[in-house]
Design an enzyme around this catalytic site. Structure first.
Site, short mmCIF file in Angstrom:
data_model
loop_
_atom_site.label_atom_id
_atom_site.label_comp_id
_atom_site.label_asym_id
_atom_site.label_seq_id
_atom_site.Cartn_x
_atom_site.Cartn_y
_atom_site.Cartn_z
N SER A 158 -6.95 31.10 -17.33
CA SER A 158 -7.81 31.08 -15.95
C SER A 158 -7.91 32.27 -15.60
O SER A 158 -6.84 33.31 -15.61
CB SER A 158 -6.89 29.97 -15.12
OG SER A 158 -7.52 30.20 -13.96
N LYS A 159 -8.84 33.10 -15.21
CA LYS A 159 -9.34 34.17 -14.79
C LYS A 159 -8.29 34.42 -13.45
O LYS A 159 -7.92 35.47 -13.06
CB LYS A 159 -10.68 34.30 -14.42
CG LYS A 159 -10.94 35.81 -13.86
CD LYS A 159 -11.05 36.93 -14.93
CE LYS A 159 -11.52 37.85 -14.36
NZ LYS A 159 -11.62 39.30 -15.53
N ARG A 160 -8.42 33.20 -12.69
CA ARG A 160 -7.38 33.20 -11.42
C ARG A 160 -6.08 33.55 -11.50
O ARG A 160 -5.38 34.01 -10.84
CB ARG A 160 -7.51 31.90 -10.63
CG ARG A 160 -9.12 31.46 -10.06
CD ARG A 160 -8.96 30.14 -9.24
NE ARG A 160 -8.72 29.20 -10.55
CZ ARG A 160 -8.84 27.79 -10.18
NH1 ARG A 160 -8.66 27.39 -9.06
NH2 ARG A 160 -8.24 26.89 -11.14
N ASP A 194 -12.56 41.99 -20.12
CA ASP A 194 -11.09 42.54 -19.68
C ASP A 194 -10.47 43.25 -21.20
O ASP A 194 -9.97 44.21 -21.18
CB ASP A 194 -10.08 41.55 -19.17
CG ASP A 194 -10.78 41.15 -17.63
OD1 ASP A 194 -11.36 41.99 -17.09
OD2 ASP A 194 -10.37 40.07 -17.36
#
Length: 491
Positions: free
Chosen positions: A262-264, A272
């Site tokens: 998850s990016k979160r 990235d």
């Protein structure tokens, strides 16, 4: 109601029997690893079978759109060499390829479903999130039982509504997945999902079915989180009388045994990973193996090799865990396999982060790094001594393996400085021969001479390359200046 004719000539536009796959991202900001894997598998299925790979932009969820996200999609696919045969930017026989530009189709097809009894208007007030998700308790919806006449009258009077799929109360629905096999669900477990929202735009679950059919998609690749929606998709296909495509549901990419990436939570996107110094080809190779196994022991594959060997039967039902250390290994293998010229090209921007002095040749520095680099971000910290000699202690000259201490190092520097001053040429051969000859004359190993020279030239115990390469890149004048500083520290 008149049957729709928009796609009656599909057979003339799309060759019969052609494999057609689609990557259909939502432009929400970045390409996470799971999305990239979906794009890659979709591409490989098409290429392996000599078919067409299609890019479709699914932008009906207007609240989540991110400015510039479509450009991110194009850029990522171009960098990864996932060339699409049809799409918004290249056109194709079943254009348009952006969902909001196909808006009229969805309403017409939803109305066709209503005329056949497979959908109905719902005038009940719902929150936006309920409408988008389609989650609604069918038993509590009074609109499901409205007569067609009453529904038409309320719509004609301007009363806002959504269009919902009418799921049968009885029976079961079975669908086949290429990975998970046959799956049967009770229809009572399925909700009357929203097909068309109040704003006239379709939900994802409706638009992708209509578009996949109209675009002649034969294989649908998506995450296994959509397995629960597949029965509703099948009921839509059956309601229209359309052929159901082959489903390929892929299990998720996990950060660990319990959590999805998850990016979160700080897990990296494709962008990235590139910013962290990974090579695109290495990322693609590694991502291909996140949930797919080739036959045999080979792990390193070029994209062309993947096209040849990729079989859907190799896709696993089990989740794949993203291992950054394994990716580093892949990346190092790719770096070592590059030609010196290719590595110098990708390494130069990272070299110049640390080495600003244009007198120091980036290609020469790259040659020192290629066999010592796992990711490109390793490069700058290895080179901080080139532009400026770091402060260091005379204790650094002590080295047991080369039998060097401060006194012997002082003697070496005192003797090598005048020799270096008199060399007719300043190249690897001349520098090496001077130190080797000095070692022979003193009856010591080469390291006894080279260690103090390297320490004085770099001010560091660990460097890419040895004394010869560092001195040659620094140049005679700068090398001598640094050797004199070292001699002074030892005096």
């Amino acid at each position: 109601m008149k049957e729709l004719t928009w796609f009656e000539d599909m057979e003339s536009r799309i060759p019969h029997g052609e494999v057609r796959t689609r990557f259909a991202p939502s432009p929400t900001g970045y390409m996470h690893v799971g999305n990239l894997r979906t794009a890659l598998y979709t591409y490989l299925i098409a290429r392996h079978n000599g078919g067409k790979f299609i890019l479709r932009i699914e932008d009906t969820d207007q609240g989540r759109l991110v400015e510039g996200a479509v450009d991110v999609i194009y850029k990522t696919m171009a960098e990864c060499h996932l060339e699409h045969d049809e799409g918004p930017d290249v056109g194709g026989p079943v254009a348009p390829y952006v969902q909001t530009e196909r808006r009229p189709f969805y309403k017409e097809y939803a109305e066709l479903l209503m005329s056949r009894g497979h959908a109905y208007r719902c005038f009940c007030e719902k929150t936006e999130s309920e409408e988008d998700s389609g989650q609604f308790d069918r038993a509590d919806d009074p609109c499901r039982g409205l007569s067609q006449a009453e529904s038409d009258a309320r719509a004609a009077a301007g009363e806002p509504y959504v269009i919902r799929q009418r799921i049968p109360h009885e029976g079961t629905t079975t669908f086949h997945d290429e990975i998970f096999g046959d799956i049967t669900v009770e229809n009572t477990t399925l909700d009357d999902q929203v097909l068309i929202k109040r704003d006239g735009l379709p939900t994802y679950n409706f638009a992708n079915v209509v578009d996949d059919h109209l675009m002649g998609i034969t294989h649908v690749v998506r995450g296994s989180e959509y397995l629960s929606s597949a029965p509703k998709y099948n009921l839509l296909y059956e309601g229209f009388g359309w052929e159901i495509p082959k489903y390929v549901h892929c299990s998720p990419v996990m950060r660990d045994a319990h959590n999805k990436m998850s990016k979160r939570h700080g897990d990296p996107s494709y962008e990235d990973l590139i910013a962290q110094g990974f090579l695109t080809d290495a990322v693609l190779n590694y991502v291909a193996l996140l949930g797919w196994s080739p036959r045999g022991e080979q792990e390193i594959f070029s994209l062309d090799e993947l096209k040849e060997v990729f079989e859907m039967s190799g896709i696993s039902k089990s989740p794949a865990i993203f291992d950054i250390e394994k990716l580093r290994y892949f990346n190092s293998e790719y770096i070592r396999a590059m030609t010196p010229e290719a590595f110098a090209k990708v390494a130069e921007p990272w070299i110049r982060k640390a080495v600003k002095n244009p007198a120091y040749d980036a290609a020469a520095i790259a040659a020192l790094l290629q066999q010592r680099t796992e990711v490109l971000t390793d490069i700058p910290e290895k080179l901080d001594f080139f532009d400026e000699l770091p402060e260091y202690s005379a204790e650094l000259f002590v080295h047991k393996k080369s039998k060097s201490d401060e006194q012997s190092s002082r003697e070496v520097l005192a003797q090598i400085i005048p020799i270096f001053e008199q060399l007719p040429t300043w190249d690897d051969e001349s520098i090496l021969n001077a130190m080797v000859q000095m070692a022979e004359e003193q009856g010591v190993k080469n390291a006894k001479i080279m260690w103090p020279v390297r320490i004085a030239a770099a001010g560091k115990a660990v460097t890419p390359g040895g004394a010869v390469e560092i001195c040659r890149i620094l140049g005679r004048e700068e090398t001598l200046r640094r050797l004199r500083i070292g001699l002074e520290k030892l005096s």
